[in-house]
Design an enzyme around this catalytic site. Structure first.
Site, PDB file in Angstrom:
ATOM      1  N   ALA A   1       0.869  -1.180   0.000  1.00 28.65           N
ATOM      2  CA  ALA A   1       0.000   0.000   0.000  1.00 28.65           C
ATOM      3  C   ALA A   1       0.905   1.229   0.000  1.00 28.65           C
ATOM      4  CB  ALA A   1      -0.889  -0.015   1.233  1.00 28.65           C
TER       5      ALA A   1
ATOM      6  N   GLY B   1       0.609  -5.018   0.755  1.00 26.87           N
ATOM      7  CA  GLY B   1      -0.569  -5.096  -0.109  1.00 26.87           C
ATOM      8  C   GLY B   1      -0.293  -5.787  -1.430  1.00 26.87           C
TER       9      GLY B   1
ATOM     10  N   GLU C   1      -0.562  -9.386  -0.612  1.00 34.30           N
ATOM     11  CA  GLU C   1      -1.987  -9.656  -0.372  1.00 34.30           C
ATOM     12  C   GLU C   1      -2.763  -9.709  -1.688  1.00 34.30           C
ATOM     13  OE1 GLU C   1      -2.044  -6.346   2.396  1.00 34.30           O
ATOM     14  OE2 GLU C   1      -2.803  -7.679   3.963  1.00 34.30           O
TER      15      GLU C   1
ATOM     16  N   GLU D   1       4.585  -5.124   7.212  1.00 34.02           N
ATOM     17  CA  GLU D   1       3.838  -4.075   7.915  1.00 34.02           C
ATOM     18  C   GLU D   1       4.307  -3.855   9.345  1.00 34.02           C
ATOM     19  OE1 GLU D   1       2.487  -6.476   6.069  1.00 34.02           O
ATOM     20  OE2 GLU D   1       0.992  -5.628   4.707  1.00 34.02           O
TER      21      GLU D   1
HETATM   22  N1  COA Z   1       4.602   3.170  -0.607  1.00 36.60           N
HETATM   23  C1  COA Z   1       5.015   4.342  -1.124  1.00 36.60           C
HETATM   24  N2  COA Z   1       6.191   4.496  -1.763  1.00 36.60           N
HETATM   25  C2  COA Z   1       6.978   3.413  -1.874  1.00 36.60           C
HETATM   26  C3  COA Z   1       6.615   2.171  -1.359  1.00 36.60           C
HETATM   27  C4  COA Z   1       5.361   2.063  -0.713  1.00 36.60           C
HETATM   28  N3  COA Z   1       4.913   0.910  -0.214  1.00 36.60           N
HETATM   29  N4  COA Z   1       7.605   1.291  -1.608  1.00 36.60           N
HETATM   30  C5  COA Z   1       8.558   1.960  -2.266  1.00 36.60           C
HETATM   31  N5  COA Z   1       8.182   3.247  -2.440  1.00 36.60           N
HETATM   32  C6  COA Z   1       8.923   4.326  -3.099  1.00 36.60           C
HETATM   33  C7  COA Z   1      10.070   4.845  -2.237  1.00 36.60           C
HETATM   34  O1  COA Z   1       9.592   5.793  -1.293  1.00 36.60           O
HETATM   35  C8  COA Z   1      10.976   5.435  -3.292  1.00 36.60           C
HETATM   36  O2  COA Z   1      10.456   6.701  -3.660  1.00 36.60           O
HETATM   37  P1  COA Z   1      11.455   7.948  -3.884  1.00 36.60           P
HETATM   38  O3  COA Z   1      12.343   7.540  -5.029  1.00 36.60           O
HETATM   39  O4  COA Z   1      10.521   9.082  -4.229  1.00 36.60           O
HETATM   40  O5  COA Z   1      12.213   8.137  -2.612  1.00 36.60           O
HETATM   41  C9  COA Z   1      10.803   4.508  -4.474  1.00 36.60           C
HETATM   42  O6  COA Z   1       9.566   3.811  -4.259  1.00 36.60           O
HETATM   43  C10 COA Z   1      11.901   3.461  -4.597  1.00 36.60           C
HETATM   44  O7  COA Z   1      11.987   2.780  -3.351  1.00 36.60           O
HETATM   45  P2  COA Z   1      13.362   2.702  -2.483  1.00 36.60           P
HETATM   46  O8  COA Z   1      12.986   2.464  -1.064  1.00 36.60           O
HETATM   47  O9  COA Z   1      14.231   3.874  -2.765  1.00 36.60           O
HETATM   48  O10 COA Z   1      14.026   1.414  -3.150  1.00 36.60           O
HETATM   49  P3  COA Z   1      14.981   0.362  -2.425  1.00 36.60           P
HETATM   50  O11 COA Z   1      15.522  -0.484  -3.501  1.00 36.60           O
HETATM   51  O12 COA Z   1      15.970   1.068  -1.548  1.00 36.60           O
HETATM   52  O13 COA Z   1      14.026  -0.510  -1.478  1.00 36.60           O
HETATM   53  C11 COA Z   1      12.008  -1.716  -0.918  1.00 36.60           C
HETATM   54  C12 COA Z   1      12.979  -1.283  -2.037  1.00 36.60           C
HETATM   55  C13 COA Z   1      10.826  -2.403  -1.569  1.00 36.60           C
HETATM   56  C14 COA Z   1      12.739  -2.716   0.016  1.00 36.60           C
HETATM   57  C15 COA Z   1      11.566  -0.487  -0.126  1.00 36.60           C
HETATM   58  O14 COA Z   1      11.094   0.488  -1.044  1.00 36.60           O
HETATM   59  C16 COA Z   1      10.485  -0.746   0.870  1.00 36.60           C
HETATM   60  O15 COA Z   1      10.760  -1.273   1.925  1.00 36.60           O
HETATM   61  N6  COA Z   1       9.224  -0.376   0.562  1.00 36.60           N
HETATM   62  C17 COA Z   1       8.126  -0.466   1.473  1.00 36.60           C
HETATM   63  C18 COA Z   1       7.625  -1.880   1.528  1.00 36.60           C
HETATM   64  C19 COA Z   1       6.505  -2.000   2.551  1.00 36.60           C
HETATM   65  O16 COA Z   1       6.705  -1.776   3.727  1.00 36.60           O
HETATM   66  N7  COA Z   1       5.320  -2.359   2.069  1.00 36.60           N
HETATM   67  C20 COA Z   1       4.172  -2.544   2.896  1.00 36.60           C
HETATM   68  C21 COA Z   1       3.454  -1.282   3.088  1.00 36.60           C
HETATM   69  S1  COA Z   1       2.093  -1.509   4.192  1.00 36.60           S
END
Ligand code: COA
Length: 261
Positions: free
Chosen positions: A66, A112, A115, A135
């Site tokens: 999400a 999400g 999910e 989460e």
């Molecule tokens: N919601 C909003 N934005 C997200 C996102 C999410 N769930 N997941 C990634 N993004 C965005 C980041 O904020 C980043 O944006 P920016 O370039 O404007 O800063 C972009 O996507 C790239 O992500 P980044 O974190 O820089 O890449 P990474 O390779 O370092 O890490 C992940 C990849 C997937 C490990 C990391 O993005 C992450 O942990 N995301 C969240 C996952 C999560 O917790 N999901 C459940 C949500 S309830």
């Protein structure tokens, strides 16, 4: 129809839905969820579409969860409950659609995204995919069915391990525990998913829908209830013209031509 956050493409009797916010790793914003809801309605109503593939744009993510940037706008517990229920309703719609839906998991399927994949009928994963329910690392819990569908797919211990640690797993481990159904080289994922969708689209339409429903409904209750439901569905399948055609075609050693009735 055109969508801001999704691309919907038709190919023969199949449709490909691509989550198209690659800069945010295809995170599910509220707008994306509205688009997804409308796209599913559109494809459900389209008699030309018999099977659907979901995937993510870009090389990095199916759906990374999400959209976390919207979370602080959920100002009360009740608003959060409504948010979860809205998302669950859309995923339920995918699960209950009388057409098969395949998740082509081309990278991160987190929160999400995992999910969403679990609400699909079949999950194909690229060998580079990473799946999980992180989460807990945000101080929240899965809200689009993660605690429920994950436990049903992989068992309660493994579901607790994944949700309580928040650690993602690779495609091979996801296959081993039953979270995905097939792992393919990344470069071949979309072709494999489309080929599977075409294969399913060519099957007898009523039987296809009855099988999906029988498995879904059966898993909700006891074995004896499920068997009763299966027998009723078997009866419905037997009453179709397609049953007469399928059996006759077999006996006449020819391909069946399905009418969907
Ligand atoms: N919601 C909003 N934005 C997200 C996102 C999410 N769930 N997941 C990634 N993004 C965005 C980041 O904020 C980043 O944006 P920016 O370039 O404007 O800063 C972009 O996507 C790239 O992500 P980044 O974190 O820089 O890449 P990474 O390779 O370092 O890490 C992940 C990849 C997937 C490990 C990391 O993005 C992450 O942990 N995301 C969240 C996952 C999560 O917790 N999901 C459940 C949500 S309830």
């Amino acid at each position: 129809m055109d969508y801001d956050t999704l691309i919907v493409e038709r190919e023969g009797a199949t449709a490909l839905v691509t989550f198209n916010r690659p800069k945010a790793l295809n995170a599910l914003s509220m707008a994306t969820m509205r688009d997804l809801d409308a796209a599913i309605d559109e494809l459900a109503a389209d008699p030309e579409v018999s099977a659907i593939v979901l995937t993510g744009a870009g090389e990095r993510a199916f759906v990374a969860g999400a959209d976390i940037s919207e979370f602080n706008s959920l100002q009360s517990g009740q608003v959060a409950v409504d948010y979860a229920l809205r998302g669950q309703a859309i995923l339920n719609k995918i699960e209950q659609l009388p057409k098969p839906v395949i998740a082509a998991i081309n990278g991160f399927a987190l929160g999400g995204g995992c999910e969403l994949a679990m609400a699909c009928d079949i999950r194909l994963a690229a060998d580079t995919a990473r799946l999980g329910q992180p989460e807990i690392n945000l101080g929240i819990i899965p809200g689009y069915g993660g605690t429920q569908r994950l436990a049903r797919l992989v068992g309660r211990g493994m579901a607790k391990l994944l949700c309580l640690t928040g650690d993602p797993i690779g495609a091979a481990e996801a296959l081993r525990i039953g979270l995905v159904d097939r792992v393919v080289p990344t470069a071949e994922l979309l072709d494999e998913a489309k080929a599977l969708a075409h294969k399913l689209a060519a099957k007898a339409p009523v039987a296809r829908a009855l099988i999906k429903q029988a498995i879904n409904v059966g898993l909700e209750g006891s074995l004896s209830e499920g068997l009763g439901f299966e027998a009723a569905q078997f009866g419905l399948a037997f009453n179709t013209e397609d049953r007469r055609e399928g059996v006759t075609a077999f006996l006449e050693k020819r391909q069946a031509t399905w009418k969907g009735q």
